[in-house]
Write a protein that holds these residues in place. Structure first.
Motif, short mmCIF file in Angstrom:
data_model
loop_
_atom_site.label_atom_id
_atom_site.label_comp_id
_atom_site.label_asym_id
_atom_site.label_seq_id
_atom_site.Cartn_x
_atom_site.Cartn_y
_atom_site.Cartn_z
N ARG A 121 0.85 -1.18 0.00
CA ARG A 121 0.00 0.00 0.00
C ARG A 121 0.89 1.24 0.00
O ARG A 121 2.12 1.15 0.21
N PRO A 141 -3.91 6.93 2.13
CA PRO A 141 -4.45 6.10 3.22
C PRO A 141 -5.80 5.49 2.92
O PRO A 141 -6.17 4.47 3.52
N ASP A 142 -6.57 6.09 2.02
CA ASP A 142 -7.90 5.57 1.72
C ASP A 142 -7.88 4.51 0.62
O ASP A 142 -8.92 3.89 0.36
N SER A 143 -6.74 4.32 -0.03
CA SER A 143 -6.66 3.32 -1.10
C SER A 143 -6.49 1.93 -0.49
O SER A 143 -5.78 1.77 0.51
N PRO A 144 -7.12 0.92 -1.07
CA PRO A 144 -7.00 -0.44 -0.53
C PRO A 144 -5.60 -1.02 -0.77
O PRO A 144 -4.88 -0.58 -1.68
N GLN A 179 2.30 -4.55 3.70
CA GLN A 179 1.36 -4.91 4.77
C GLN A 179 1.32 -6.42 4.83
O GLN A 179 0.88 -7.09 3.89
N THR A 181 -2.35 -0.29 10.95
CA THR A 181 -3.12 -0.77 9.80
C THR A 181 -4.54 -0.23 9.76
O THR A 181 -5.22 -0.38 8.75
N GLY A 182 -5.02 0.38 10.84
CA GLY A 182 -6.37 0.92 10.87
C GLY A 182 -6.46 2.29 10.22
O GLY A 182 -5.46 2.95 9.91
N GLY A 183 -7.69 2.76 10.04
CA GLY A 183 -7.91 4.04 9.37
C GLY A 183 -7.25 5.22 10.04
O GLY A 183 -6.50 5.98 9.40
N PRO A 184 -7.44 5.45 11.36
CA PRO A 184 -6.79 6.60 12.02
C PRO A 184 -5.26 6.52 11.96
O PRO A 184 -4.59 7.54 11.78
N LEU A 198 -3.39 5.01 9.61
CA LEU A 198 -2.96 5.30 8.24
C LEU A 198 -3.10 6.79 7.93
O LEU A 198 -2.23 7.38 7.27
N THR A 199 -4.17 7.40 8.42
CA THR A 199 -4.34 8.85 8.20
C THR A 199 -3.23 9.63 8.91
O THR A 199 -2.70 10.61 8.36
#
Length: 659
Positions: free
Chosen positions: A414, A419-422, A453, A498-501, A503-504
């Motif tokens: 990744r 951060p929003d890309s799979p 990842q 690995t979670g959204g927050p 990665l942001t």
């Protein structure tokens, strides 16, 4: 705490005990005294010299006395035994404290006076060091090395000797320590950060100079010195000329033998037939998950000629071989047969990966025979399921190819700046070698930051995914994240990024990783230690401490101020930096930093933020101000020179990182 075998704590008894009493005390309490000396001595000595100096310091505590002064040995009374121990302990402590004040080459004696060149213990041809501990022991060792010698002594006296604050102060004063009160305060702060684990950590093998491991010194350099001595002696002793062999002749001498290598152990270590091989599924049946359980893989694991060339290059590198090593990594030959991890061909190169003790060694030669071979050394001591997850097989202009640990069940890639890309699937060969993964751009541009990842097999841990990235070394770097504090919640621990927050958060700090390239980094954690509402309706800002831990235990810290931004990848501003610091680690949980900021209305402010335990922040200098709580925001000129300080819940003071 003192026991029946340990004399009670207290101030130093008056008078000098008899030499027989001192000798008996030294013998009975030798490990205890050596550990105290080892903890007090500076880490800058290096582990080998620090072990020897600790033993020498204790042994030299025995006062000199003429044989006629000896008295018949009689059973000592308890009070006499205790007084002898207190006297010896003070003598040892005084010598250990004074060692930091001498030039590095100057000998030390327990009495504190300048003496002749050090005698016993004397070790030639070996390096000694205590057994390596885990991540907690490394963190504590780093935190101790950042303290002054009196603070280290106060820490050891409080934790291991069980002394009260008053007894520690008295003993430090008796031993000639500078500013005992400051030393005691620093020790108490570190002790509180240990969450009650400090005593068990200090009593571990990491800090025991009486339980040591051995490794050879630089064998090639030692051989060269021996040849130089033999050449000079040849004018006196004709027989010496017979055993003097040039380096060039040695390189063409054929297979390594016991005579050629200098000893049988080295000859065995360089024999490709004796390379160690881990059973293929050992990693699933052991509690130790690191490089020691990697099986040998690759299509050339049985190529004896290739393996012999790799081992010969390791033991006797020629001038054409390109050699590199991460910081503080020994380049000496192996002490025993290393473990074979990989031997195969990729991208026009034959590659061999070997693991020996605390190191991984990579040998690569062009298959065409056109061009020099390369030999790379990297430290990998105390690796775990994440930091032993992959090794670089080969690098090309387009990226790096990795050999994955046998416990990796899923591999994706990744971009940290998206951060929003799979995550995208990555092809992996039957031998565990990945397709080429693009490497972060080495130049100034930072338009993307590729990461791996990985997900561990459920045979060892469930639902465990984590990120690693390439920073130019053999082992990729583990990336973690610590979320911001919650009101009333206990301190949070690093978790996988690995979670959204997470990665942001990494999207705004990924480009800072470029400053860590090639510095032997093991893991990097992003800790959002504070959030602040900005004045003039400026929005909500984040204060992030990025800590990079190296394989050698030292750390580098960067504090970012991240105001609201239109782009999710907008980098924050680095407002503070520290090297070789325990800040933002388990043993440095309190941090304070500040910066100047311009509000949307055009006004300039002085901003500051501390971690969750900070209850007040004060500014002095060009601006005098204060605020209750962990944040401060006051109007201030853009270039105002200020000094920030904080106060924590227990009343302790806290200085801003970087001054």
């Amino acid at each position: 705490m003192p026991t029946r075998q340990q004399p009670p704590a207290g101030a130093v008894a008056a008078g000098v005990p008899g030499i027989d009493e001192v000798e008996a005390t030294l013998v009975e309490h030798y490990p205890r005294l050596v550990r105290l000396a080892y903890l007090t001595l500076p880490a800058s000595l290096g582990r080998h010299r620090r072990v020897l100096v600790a033993h020498s310091t204790v042994q030299r505590a025995l006062p000199r006395a003429h044989r006629s002064q000896r008295t018949p040995r009689l059973p000592a009374q308890r009070g006499t035994e205790a007084s002898a121990y207190l006297w010896v302990r003070t003598r040892v402590l005084r010598a250990a404290l004074r060692h930091e004040l001498r030039p590095r080459w100057w000998p030390a004696r327990a009495g504190g006076s300048a003496v002749r060149w050090p005698g016993l213990p004397l070790v030639v041809g070996l390096r000694l060091f205590p057994s390596a501990g885990g991540a907690e022991e490394l963190a504590l060792d780093q935190a101790l090395s950042a303290l002054a010698a009196p603070a280290r002594a106060a820490f050891a006296l409080t934790v291991l000797e069980g002394l009260s604050d008053q007894e520690v102060l008295a003993l430090l004063k008796e031993a000639g320590a500078a500013d005992p009160e400051e030393a005691l305060w620093s020790a108490a702060r570190l002790r509180r950060a240990g969450d009650g684990r400090t005593e068990s950590l200090l009593r571990s093998a990491e800090f025991d100079p009486c339980a040591v491991q051995t490794r050879p010194t630089d064998l090639l350099r030692r051989r060269q010195r021996a040849r130089s001595i033999a050449t000079g002696a040849a004018f006196v002793v004709i027989a010496a000329a017979v055993v003097t062999v040039s380096d060039e002749a040695a390189r063409d001498a054929g297979p390594v033998t016991a005579t050629d290598a200098g000893n049988v152990a080295l000859a065995r270590a360089l024999d490709p037939e004796l390379l160690e091989h881990a059973p293929r599924d050992e990693w699933a049946d052991t509690s130790r998950i690191d490089f020691s359980v990697w099986p040998a893989r690759g299509d050339r694991v049985n190529d004896t000629a290739l393996l012999e060339r790799a081992l010969r290059a390791w033991a006797r590198p020629d001038t054409e071989l390109r050699v590199s090593a991460t910081a503080d990594t020994a380049k000496v030959p192996p002490a025993k047969p290393p473990r074979l991890l990989f031997a195969g061909e990729w991208d026009g190169a034959a590659v061999v990966l070997l693991h020996e003790g605390e190191r991984v060694v990579r040998y690569a030669e062009p298959v065409s025979g056109d061009g020099p071979a390369a030999l790379d050394f990297a430290r990998t001591d105390n690796a775990d399921v994440t930091t032993a997850a992959a090794l670089v097989v080969n690098r090309t202009a387009s990226g790096a190819r990795y050999l994955l640990a046998p416990w990796i069940a899923e591999t994706t890639t990744r971009d940290l700046l998206a951060p929003d890309s799979p995550a995208r699937d990555l092809e992996v060969s039957a031998d565990g070698v990945t397709a080429v993964v693009p490497s972060p751009a080495p130049g100034g541009s930072c338009s993307s930051w590729p990461v791996l990842q990985l997900r561990s097999s459920e045979r060892i841990v469930e639902n465990h995914a984590f990120l690693v990235t390439d920073l130019g070394d053999l082992a990729p770097v583990h990336l973690t994240h610590t979320p911001p504090p919650s009101s009333g919640a206990p301190a949070r621990q690093p978790r996988e990024a690995t979670g959204g927050p997470a990665l942001t958060g990494w999207a705004r700090g990924a480009c800072l990783l470029a400053t860590l390239r090639g510095s032997g980094v093991r893991a990097v954690n992003n800790w959002t230690y504070a959030e602040q509402e900005l004045p003039d309706k400026g929005g909500r800002a984040a204060w992030v401490c990025t800590r990079a831990d190296t394989w050698r235990g030292r750390g580098r810290v960067l504090v970012q101020f991240q105001p609201p931004a239109g782009a999710v990848t907008a980098p924050g501003a680095v407002v503070a930096e520290a090297k070789d610091s325990a800040a933002c680690s388990r043993f440095g949980q309190h941090v304070l930093a500040g910066t100047h900021w311009r509000s949307p209305s055009g006004r300039w402010f002085l901003l500051a933020a501390g971690s969750r335990a900070v209850t007040r922040i004060s500014a002095s200098g060009a601006v005098t101000a204060g605020a209750a709580g962990p944040t401060l925001a006051v109007p201030a000129p853009r270039d105002a020179q200020v000094k920030l300080s904080g106060r924590m819940r227990g009343g302790e003071g806290l200085s801003a990182l970087g001054g």
